[in-house]
Write an enzyme that holds these catalytic residues in place. Sequence first.
Site, PDB file in Angstrom:
ATOM      1  N   GLU A   1       6.762  34.111 -35.996  1.00  0.00           N
ATOM      2  CA  GLU A   1       8.106  33.547 -35.844  1.00  0.00           C
ATOM      3  C   GLU A   1       8.209  32.767 -34.549  1.00  0.00           C
ATOM      4  O   GLU A   1       7.759  33.223 -33.492  1.00  0.00           O
ATOM      5  CB  GLU A   1       9.180  34.634 -35.865  1.00  0.00           C
ATOM      6  CG  GLU A   1      10.598  34.059 -35.821  1.00  0.00           C
ATOM      7  CD  GLU A   1      11.683  35.124 -35.822  1.00  0.00           C
ATOM      8  OE1 GLU A   1      11.575  36.070 -36.625  1.00  0.00           O
ATOM      9  OE2 GLU A   1      12.625  35.019 -35.017  1.00  0.00           O
TER      10      GLU A   1
ATOM     11  N   GLU B   1      10.970  42.601 -35.575  1.00  0.00           N
ATOM     12  CA  GLU B   1      11.379  42.912 -34.207  1.00  0.00           C
ATOM     13  C   GLU B   1      11.922  44.337 -34.064  1.00  0.00           C
ATOM     14  O   GLU B   1      13.123  44.546 -33.847  1.00  0.00           O
ATOM     15  CB  GLU B   1      12.387  41.874 -33.709  1.00  0.00           C
ATOM     16  CG  GLU B   1      11.762  40.487 -33.620  1.00  0.00           C
ATOM     17  CD  GLU B   1      12.639  39.453 -32.941  1.00  0.00           C
ATOM     18  OE1 GLU B   1      13.810  39.756 -32.628  1.00  0.00           O
ATOM     19  OE2 GLU B   1      12.143  38.327 -32.712  1.00  0.00           O
TER      20      GLU B   1
END
Length: 389
Positions: A231, A127
């Site tokens: 994820e 991220e």
Amino acid sequence: MSTYFGKGGSNYLYLRVPMGACDFSTRYYSYDDVQGDTEWEHFDLIDNDYQLKVPIIKRASELRGETIKLFATPWSAPWWMKINGTTKGIAHLDEQYYQPWANYFLKYFDAFARQNISFWGVNPQNEPSQGYNYASSIPVMGWSPEAYTEWVANYLGPTLEKGGYGNLKLMILDDNRMWLPNWVNTVLANEKTNNYSSGIAIHWYTDSSSSDVALRQAHEAQPDKFLMYTEACNLVRVTREDLGDWEVGERYANSMLQAFNNWVVGWTDWNMALNEDGGPATFNDNPTIWGYNAAIIVNATGDEFYKQPPYYFQAHYSMFVPPGSVHIQLTYPNPGGLLHVAFLTPENNVVVILYNGNDQDIPTVIIDPERGNISINVEARSINTIVYK
């Protein structure tokens, strides 16, 4: 372990391995927190790796009967390599450490190789929007698409190749699909970064607020790069009342159906298991108010675990759609009713997965011009898998 990898289990093949501390670590750590050690003389795995990760990875391969495909992801470089001198907040890598940080990846893969564990893939950063576009209380390291491109093209890619790890499947982004257009168009426009990259990694957290058109656009822009969800997690603190919550599984169903109908080739959950508090984890330095849900919740004091609805929703894919399967198109005259996806397996089986999120049953006929018809009543709020030759 047998529930995930053993005979009769859900047949998992891919595992994501954090490179150092992540948001489900009980403390911050890197593999070398000695300030200024750019030669990585103090680099070493920690006790949790030697005592837990390494044995678990090896046991998973034993149960599966083949080598588990691992991909590594860092949340943050060591604190002293970042401009704010911490693991949290708005923080990115100091440019003077671009090469040492690439070398860190070699040290990591070498350390696991000494334990007879090899990796299939790598994501350069978890991220990257966290720590760049906004601050965060978990370990983060932000990247702009432009800086990320430069680092992968001129440092990480060449370093992995020269170090003997050029065969790793490097996946860019590893973030929510809302960022797909900008990252694909920026990062993969660079010829060197494009050549080093094999795929595009995606998280599910903005699926409900961003269109799945972004997945198709990413494929059309870079048809030689695979798309993989890396994820997913239900971001609600688990309570005893949540156990068995069917709606949590239905969120997984919607995401997976969107993904697999739009060129995605794999889908990875976040946590294999959490405790009854949704941890262990230390977020925001206050573990008493944080915790998430997982496919399996462990009651350590009772020596038992609970398989949650997400476990079963994912098993419809992992158990019946083996590696090497290809997506086949289904048509359905009522797009507001039944959600569906279909595959052709290497054994020439057709696998049809049907999800009815409505409160009424839906009578359905699968019409295969070559193999005949199958009638099925898809019950309300249910997921069904049909396999036929």
